[in-house]
Design an enzyme around this catalytic site. Structure first.
Site, short mmCIF file in Angstrom:
data_model
loop_
_atom_site.label_atom_id
_atom_site.label_comp_id
_atom_site.label_asym_id
_atom_site.label_seq_id
_atom_site.Cartn_x
_atom_site.Cartn_y
_atom_site.Cartn_z
N SER A 202 0.85 -1.19 0.00
CA SER A 202 0.00 0.00 0.00
C SER A 202 0.89 1.24 0.00
O SER A 202 2.08 1.16 -0.29
CB SER A 202 -0.93 -0.03 1.22
OG SER A 202 -1.94 0.94 1.09
N ASN A 203 0.33 2.39 0.32
CA ASN A 203 1.12 3.63 0.36
C ASN A 203 0.57 4.53 1.46
O ASN A 203 -0.40 4.20 2.13
CB ASN A 203 1.11 4.32 -1.00
CG ASN A 203 -0.29 4.68 -1.43
OD1 ASN A 203 -0.96 5.49 -0.80
ND2 ASN A 203 -0.78 4.04 -2.49
N ARG A 204 1.19 5.70 1.63
CA ARG A 204 0.89 6.54 2.79
C ARG A 204 -0.26 7.52 2.57
O ARG A 204 -0.47 8.42 3.39
CB ARG A 204 2.16 7.32 3.18
CG ARG A 204 3.21 6.43 3.82
CD ARG A 204 4.51 7.18 4.03
NE ARG A 204 4.30 8.49 4.64
CZ ARG A 204 5.13 9.52 4.52
NH1 ARG A 204 6.24 9.40 3.81
NH2 ARG A 204 4.87 10.67 5.11
#
Ligand code: CTP
Length: 222
Positions: free
Chosen positions: A21-23
């Site tokens: 995933s990412n932030r």
């Protein structure tokens, strides 16, 4: 008008307990949804997993993976007048999802990744679309050049370019807006809520001009 907004990150499963995933916090997309609702528009919000409450009065569609977000956006795009693709969709997903938890071993491992489907590009390819298509470009360098490339390659009407380092997980943003007709405008650093209100005005103005739609400026919802 009806706004379709994608927001937040996606999660690409590796095995039953792990994902890529990412932030992304989803704050910009949710702020645009709130700003559109404030002035009386309808909102379909397609959101990845975030720590934010869904706006009251929005049609809320919760998704996890890029595939789920793709399907939801494809299904609802034609119901909308303005599509704002704000989500930080993962660019890659594991080629295979392990059905069992991957066990640790002393050896190196690698995970094969394959590209995900690009939602913005897919909507941009629709023939005779009747909605304004706006994308975001999160960059860390060569902001305007990279954003201009995305505007062209994804065949959208507007790209909102921002510096990922300023925007990520922050309550503030600063954006440059590139239009398909070559014009550009800037919104200086401000709370995302303020930037969102300006963006909604710009999207409505542009959609009205492009498609001869009626702009609704209804008084604020109570
Ligand atoms: N986007 C999308 N579907 C994807 C990837 C991106 O709809 N699979 C959309 C994003 O929501 C955003 C725009 O495309 O509106 C640009 O996303 P961004 O992450 O900045 O760029 P990428 O196209 O992913 O390219 P890169 O990561 O190389 O900058």
């Amino acid at each position: 008008m009806t706004f379709l907004i994608t927001a937040g990150p996606t999660r690409e499963p590796i095995d039953p307990v792990r994902y890529l995933s990412n932030r992304s916090s989803g704050k910009m997309g949710y702020a645009i949804a709130e700003a559109a609702l404030e002035v009386g528009h309808d909102v379909i919000l397609i959101s990845g997993p975030v720590n934010l409450a869904p706006p009251r009065n929005a049609r809320f569609i919760s998704v996890l993976t890029s595939d789920e977000m793709f399907e939801a956006a494809e299904r609802h795009a034609n119901e909308s007048d303005v599509c704002v693709l704000c989500a930080a969709v993962a660019d890659y997903q594991p080629a295979r999802v392990s059905p069992a938890k991957i066990k640790k071993s002393g050896d190196k491992i690698s995970i094969e990744l394959i590209p995900t489907r690009d939602i913005l590009q897919s909507l941009g390819r629709r023939q005779h679309r009747k909605f304004l298509l706006a994308g975001f470009a999160a960059e860390t360098n060569d902001l305007e050049a990279n954003a201009a490339k995305k505007l062209q390659e994804k065949n959208c009407d507007i790209i909102v370019a921002n510096d990922a380092r300023i925007a990520l997980d922050s309550d503030e943003n600063e954006v440059v807006i590139l239009f398909g007709d070559g014009q550009k405008t800037k919104i200086s650093r401000a709370p995302k809520k303020i930037v969102a209100r300006e963006l909604v005005k710009i999207f409505c103005k542009f959609a009205t001009k492009m498609f001869d739609k009626k702009d609704v400026m209804i008084t604020e919802r109570t």
